[in-house]
Design a protein around this motif. Structure first.
Motif, PDB file in Angstrom:
ATOM      1  N   GLY A   1       0.714  -1.300  -0.081  1.00  0.00           N
ATOM      2  CA  GLY A   1       0.221  -0.046   0.079  1.00  0.00           C
ATOM      3  C   GLY A   1       0.865   1.202  -0.047  1.00  0.00           C
ATOM      4  O   GLY A   1       2.153   1.241  -0.095  1.00  0.00           O
ATOM      5  N   ALA A   2       0.112   2.218   0.097  1.00  0.00           N
ATOM      6  CA  ALA A   2       0.989   3.677   0.015  1.00  0.00           C
ATOM      7  C   ALA A   2       1.858   3.926   1.248  1.00  0.00           C
ATOM      8  O   ALA A   2       2.641   4.915   1.293  1.00  0.00           O
ATOM      9  CB  ALA A   2      -0.072   4.682  -0.157  1.00  0.00           C
ATOM     10  N   ASP A   3       1.218   3.176   2.237  1.00  0.00           N
ATOM     11  CA  ASP A   3       2.069   3.303   3.682  1.00  0.00           C
ATOM     12  C   ASP A   3       3.415   2.295   3.622  1.00  0.00           C
ATOM     13  O   ASP A   3       3.957   2.193   4.798  1.00  0.00           O
ATOM     14  CB  ASP A   3       1.038   3.078   4.825  1.00  0.00           C
ATOM     15  CG  ASP A   3       0.526   1.621   4.744  1.00  0.00           C
ATOM     16  OD1 ASP A   3       0.613   1.035   3.633  1.00  0.00           O
ATOM     17  OD2 ASP A   3      -0.232   1.261   5.785  1.00  0.00           O
ATOM     18  N   LYS A   4       3.664   1.684   2.570  1.00  0.00           N
ATOM     19  CA  LYS A   4       4.751   0.683   2.412  1.00  0.00           C
ATOM     20  C   LYS A   4       4.585  -0.406   3.323  1.00  0.00           C
ATOM     21  O   LYS A   4       5.491  -1.200   3.329  1.00  0.00           O
ATOM     22  CB  LYS A   4       6.045   1.296   3.071  1.00  0.00           C
ATOM     23  CG  LYS A   4       6.524   2.537   2.133  1.00  0.00           C
ATOM     24  CD  LYS A   4       7.805   3.124   2.748  1.00  0.00           C
ATOM     25  CE  LYS A   4       8.331   4.329   1.917  1.00  0.00           C
ATOM     26  NZ  LYS A   4       9.719   4.718   2.442  1.00  0.00           N
ATOM     27  N   GLU A   5       3.183  -0.912   3.790  1.00  0.00           N
ATOM     28  CA  GLU A   5       3.049  -2.164   4.478  1.00  0.00           C
ATOM     29  C   GLU A   5       2.307  -3.120   3.604  1.00  0.00           C
ATOM     30  O   GLU A   5       1.623  -2.799   2.506  1.00  0.00           O
ATOM     31  CB  GLU A   5       1.883  -1.622   5.426  1.00  0.00           C
ATOM     32  CG  GLU A   5       2.274  -0.849   6.503  1.00  0.00           C
ATOM     33  CD  GLU A   5       3.422  -1.515   7.584  1.00  0.00           C
ATOM     34  OE1 GLU A   5       3.382  -2.628   7.528  1.00  0.00           O
ATOM     35  OE2 GLU A   5       4.062  -0.745   8.092  1.00  0.00           O
ATOM     36  N   TYR A   6       2.689  -4.174   3.780  1.00  0.00           N
ATOM     37  CA  TYR A   6       2.134  -5.258   2.830  1.00  0.00           C
ATOM     38  C   TYR A   6       0.457  -5.489   3.051  1.00  0.00           C
ATOM     39  O   TYR A   6       0.110  -5.661   4.172  1.00  0.00           O
ATOM     40  CB  TYR A   6       2.818  -6.622   3.105  1.00  0.00           C
ATOM     41  CG  TYR A   6       2.173  -7.956   2.480  1.00  0.00           C
ATOM     42  CD1 TYR A   6       2.452  -8.047   1.050  1.00  0.00           C
ATOM     43  CD2 TYR A   6       1.513  -8.892   3.252  1.00  0.00           C
ATOM     44  CE1 TYR A   6       1.921  -9.090   0.457  1.00  0.00           C
ATOM     45  CE2 TYR A   6       1.011 -10.345   2.437  1.00  0.00           C
ATOM     46  CZ  TYR A   6       1.254 -10.026   1.012  1.00  0.00           C
ATOM     47  OH  TYR A   6       0.802 -11.288   0.504  1.00  0.00           O
ATOM     48  N   ALA A   7      -0.155  -5.352   2.010  1.00  0.00           N
ATOM     49  CA  ALA A   7      -1.648  -5.279   2.041  1.00  0.00           C
ATOM     50  C   ALA A   7      -2.389  -6.894   1.797  1.00  0.00           C
ATOM     51  O   ALA A   7      -3.661  -6.869   1.902  1.00  0.00           O
ATOM     52  CB  ALA A   7      -2.270  -4.237   1.339  1.00  0.00           C
ATOM     53  N   GLY A   8      -1.710  -7.834   1.514  1.00  0.00           N
ATOM     54  CA  GLY A   8      -2.051  -8.900   1.087  1.00  0.00           C
ATOM     55  C   GLY A   8      -2.062  -9.988   2.074  1.00  0.00           C
ATOM     56  O   GLY A   8      -2.108  -9.687   3.305  1.00  0.00           O
ATOM     57  N   ASN A   9      -2.457 -11.443   1.775  1.00  0.00           N
ATOM     58  CA  ASN A   9      -2.286 -12.340   2.875  1.00  0.00           C
ATOM     59  C   ASN A   9      -1.422 -13.382   2.310  1.00  0.00           C
ATOM     60  O   ASN A   9      -0.746 -13.365   1.361  1.00  0.00           O
ATOM     61  CB  ASN A   9      -3.699 -12.779   3.104  1.00  0.00           C
ATOM     62  CG  ASN A   9      -4.455 -13.283   1.831  1.00  0.00           C
ATOM     63  OD1 ASN A   9      -4.025 -14.217   1.240  1.00  0.00           O
ATOM     64  ND2 ASN A   9      -5.658 -12.769   1.678  1.00  0.00           N
TER      65      ASN A   9
END
Length: 345
Positions: free
Chosen positions: A144-152
């Motif tokens: 995401g835009a926050d550099k965090e992984y957004a998947g699973n």
């Protein structure tokens, strides 16, 4: 060249070194079930990597530490997004080390069999999972835009990544079979060469599909050159193995691994972790790196420590360079093996 680009190259070199060295001892671990016919032969295979397997893992620790220091955002996103597979790899490496040390502590068949099963599975699973992880890194994951992984976790089990896992598993096992032929004598050496031929052919098919897929999807001219080198080296390794030139075969299988890993990093650059949601959210060598001062200090430390590590590891391989066979197992160890096998019968 700017320091963050230099450290991207250095991290690629560390992963190449890790996969070259740990690749063959993962392969040997898998071969304890595929190649060895009895406990004495499993002991021979384990002894071929006994003096070096733990030193090979230093490259993983160094690669992880360098990533943490040089590209902290890459490290944070990678280890949070790939938490489960990386945790499984870590558990496997811990159990694998314990298995090597504990297997010979008692002569009972059940005891040794249990640890041999652990050696096999904790060699096979990391060999597969490293391919899955790196294929996902190159392909791109949900960041995401926050550099965090957004998947699973299940997002990581896509066809491209699973194919990458099969490639590393077969390639490492082939590398291990060639190493086994290089380090053993007698019947086990001949069977290792024959098995290496079969494994090499399977690897060639899988690797060709995976590398072409990677090149079409992410590659450029530089990655194409690396891909060609990897394919030619793999064919040369197969040819040398069939000709009974184990030393050249091992060299070429190592070049295959080095060129294939280099291709992945060349296809990845300048990203370090692409976002499949929005290219603008990708982590790059620019936005994920540490400060120039930190990278400068790291460069000085690496320049001092790296030659020492290389000299020490080179010396270790030189000392333990000779071939071994069943006849080289100590009499008391052979007697314990015979007793355990008799008990099993």
């Amino acid at each position: 060249m700017e320091l963050h680009n230099i450290w991207f190259v250095l991290i690629a070199v560390l992963w190449i070194g890790y996969f070259f060295l740990e690749g063959f001892d993962f392969g040997v671990g898998v071969l304890t079930k595929l190649l060895a016919r009895d406990r004495a032969e499993r002991r021979v295979l384990i002894n071929t990597i006994g003096p070096v397997w733990d030193g090979n893992e230093v490259w993983l620790l160094t690669a992880g530490g360098a990533t943490f220091a040089a590209f902290p955002d890459w490290y944070a996103t990678l280890f949070s997004g790939f938490y489960l597979p990386l945790l499984l790899i870590l558990v496997c490496l811990i159990l694998r080390g314990v298995a090597f040390e504990y297997r010979s502590k008692r002569s009972e068949d059940a005891w040794q069999t249990r640890w041999e099963h652990i050696i096999f599975w904790t060699s096979l699973l990391p060999a597969f999972l490293w391919g899955v992880a790196f294929a996902n890194i190159v392909r791109g994951v949900k960041i995401g835009a926050d550099k965090e992984y957004a998947g699973n976790f299940f997002d990581l089990l896509n066809p491209f990544a699973l194919l990458g896992g099969l490639v590393t598993l077969t390639l490492f096992t082939f590398h291990g079979a060639v190493f086994s032929a290089l380090k053993t004598v007698g019947d086990i050496r001949e069977r290792a060469r024959k098995l290496a031929t079969t494994l090499g052919l399977i690897t060639a098919v899988l690797a060709l599909v995976f590398l072409i897929w990677t090149q079409v999807d992410k590659g450029d001219g530089k990655s194409l050159v690396a891909m060609i080198i990897a394919v030619v080296a793999l064919l040369a390794a197969l040819g040398a193995n069939m000709a009974g030139r184990e030393g050249w075969s091992f060299t070429f299988s190592g070049v295959t691994i080095a060129a294939a890993v280099a291709m992945l990093f060349l296809a990845l650059f300048p990203d370090v972790m692409p976002s499949s949601l929005n290219p603008e959210w990708s982590l790059t060598v620019d936005n994920a790196s540490s400060t120039p001062y930190t990278l400068k200090i790291m460069t000085w430390c690496a320049g001092i420590a790296t030659p020492i590590v290389l000299l020490y590891q080179g010396w270790t391989y030189w000392v333990f360079r000779k071939r071994i066979g069943v006849q080289h197992i100590a009499p008391e160890a052979a007697a314990a093996t015979d007793s355990a096998d008799a008990g099993a019968r």
